[in-house]
Design an enzyme around this catalytic site. Sequence first.
Site, PDB file in Angstrom:
ATOM      1  CB  THR A   1      -0.935  -0.002   1.227  1.00 54.07           C
ATOM      2  OG1 THR A   1      -1.816  -1.125   1.141  1.00 54.07           O
ATOM      3  CG2 THR A   1      -1.747   1.282   1.295  1.00 54.07           C
TER       4      THR A   1
ATOM      5  CB  SER B   1      48.101 -12.963  -1.283  1.00 50.73           C
ATOM      6  OG  SER B   1      48.565 -13.078   0.048  1.00 50.73           O
ATOM      7  CB  SER B   2      47.505  -8.614   2.187  1.00 49.12           C
ATOM      8  OG  SER B   2      47.249  -9.634   3.140  1.00 49.12           O
TER       9      SER B   2
ATOM     10  CB  SER C   1      -7.348  -2.147  -4.742  1.00 48.09           C
ATOM     11  OG  SER C   1      -6.749  -2.703  -3.583  1.00 48.09           O
ATOM     12  CB  THR C   2      -2.493  -1.477  -2.656  1.00 48.43           C
ATOM     13  OG1 THR C   2      -2.368  -0.091  -2.360  1.00 48.43           O
ATOM     14  CG2 THR C   2      -1.138  -2.149  -2.489  1.00 48.43           C
ATOM     15  CG  ASN C   3      -5.047  -5.635  -2.133  1.00 51.77           C
ATOM     16  OD1 ASN C   3      -4.025  -5.146  -1.654  1.00 51.77           O
ATOM     17  ND2 ASN C   3      -6.119  -5.909  -1.410  1.00 51.77           N
TER      18      ASN C   3
ATOM     19  CE  LYS D   1      46.940 -17.802  -2.834  1.00 52.89           C
ATOM     20  NZ  LYS D   1      45.546 -17.476  -3.155  1.00 52.89           N
TER      21      LYS D   1
ATOM     22  CB  THR E   1      33.952 -39.227 -13.810  1.00 54.04           C
ATOM     23  OG1 THR E   1      34.854 -40.332 -13.780  1.00 54.04           O
ATOM     24  CG2 THR E   1      33.508 -38.982 -15.254  1.00 54.04           C
TER      25      THR E   1
END
Length: 474
Positions: A108, A325-326, A147-149, A331, A194
């Site tokens: 609504t 990587s830090s 209507s909102t509906n 990497k 697999t």
Amino acid sequence: MDTESLTGEFRIEHDLLGDMEIPAQAYYGVHTLRAIENFPITGQSIGLVADLVNALAEIKIASALANRDLGMLDEIRADAIVKACQEILAGNLYDQFKVDLIQGGAGTSTNMNANEVIANRALELLGHERGQYEHLHPNEHVNMSQSTNDVYPTALKLATYRGCERLLARMQSLQEAFERKAVEFKDILKVGRTQLQDAVPMTLGQEFHTYSVMIGEDISRVQEALPLICEINLGATAIGTGINTHPEYASYARNHLAEVTGLPLITAPNLIEATQDVGAFVQLSGVLKRVAVKVSKICHDLRLLSSGPRAGIGEINLPARQAGSSIMPGKVNPVIPEVVNQVAYEVIGNDVTISFAAEAGQLQLNAFEPIIAYSMFRSISHLSNAFQTLEVNCVDGITANLDVLQEHMDRSIVLVTALNPYIGYQNATSVAKEALHSGKRVYDIVLERGLLDQAKLDAILHPQALTAPRLPIR
């Protein structure tokens, strides 16, 4: 006059609960302001979802034209409403759609936000001040026969359809990207797997063509779900009985809305059922979950195939997008497949939310459509973005690591599977055992034992023979 009295920087508007001060320059009104106060949930307003705002404007245009055609709304007011909505469709006034996407009231507040913004802009077009609703009212005129509906679920379907159109375009583009790689890699032999164990040979092109096929199947599934989204309940009003509408309103409004949107809309055959049933959203959400699950599987494969690069499978190279990587220099991580995986997990969770919300509907209405909308919009939008970044930032730049692929083929003992019809199961088993323990190539062992001559062995182990059905080589 029931609403307007300009006082400095505010105007006074009135509703069921009393008076409220509305910023004088605001196009929204009292119902919107109460919703802003009541629902500080996500911090994301409906104005951030252009498809939804546009859908609301399109519905209000269709309704105004239908009411005009049926003699319910005068030409002057109808024209002003249409012009205000056209301004919204041109990209204006989005900042006035302030209500949080997640809200109580079955939507609504969203509908009233639209009614108020459109009414106040229409008032200006007619030469009046914002809030002078005696000339054109949010409920009586902008919301006439609605209507909102029926407005809200119809708007959600229009917005969802538009989002799915973009998603389908992104899926198609990613499918084509995988197909380009399939062509590029069509003659590159590799070891199939697999259960993560070496299996029979295939080509890298076959592997990537499979991803193209998987996405193509899901494109079809999304397309199949869209007709359900085109069934609307506009004209149902509160519960589906069509109270307060002209007998021909639903048909007129649907026709105008189809013309405005260009979408193949149909009116639900039973509006009472359509007003309480959100099965179309459940169906589409399930399809989006399928899309998410399958693209996530593809991304897992890309991460596995590119793992290493020295101590993993390392058969393909993903484009380097950022330092990984830090602490570890050099990497590089598979960040694009990783982010797509995470979007997939979100979509799967959104499907659970939509399922619970749909199940919780009671009697003639589902009050939880706002969370369905929020979840659906996020799934569609995030999947669309994920498909695009996977294509542009990953798939387009994938290369084959030819040396590693050849090494894997040379060291693989699964080639004996192709030799079974020619040297027998016992000999094949013995060759495989020796290759496994000695590190020799299957090819070399077969020649050393004189089991086949080189010409026939080469013919048997030709990539085409190894990767497709073929009659025995004589």
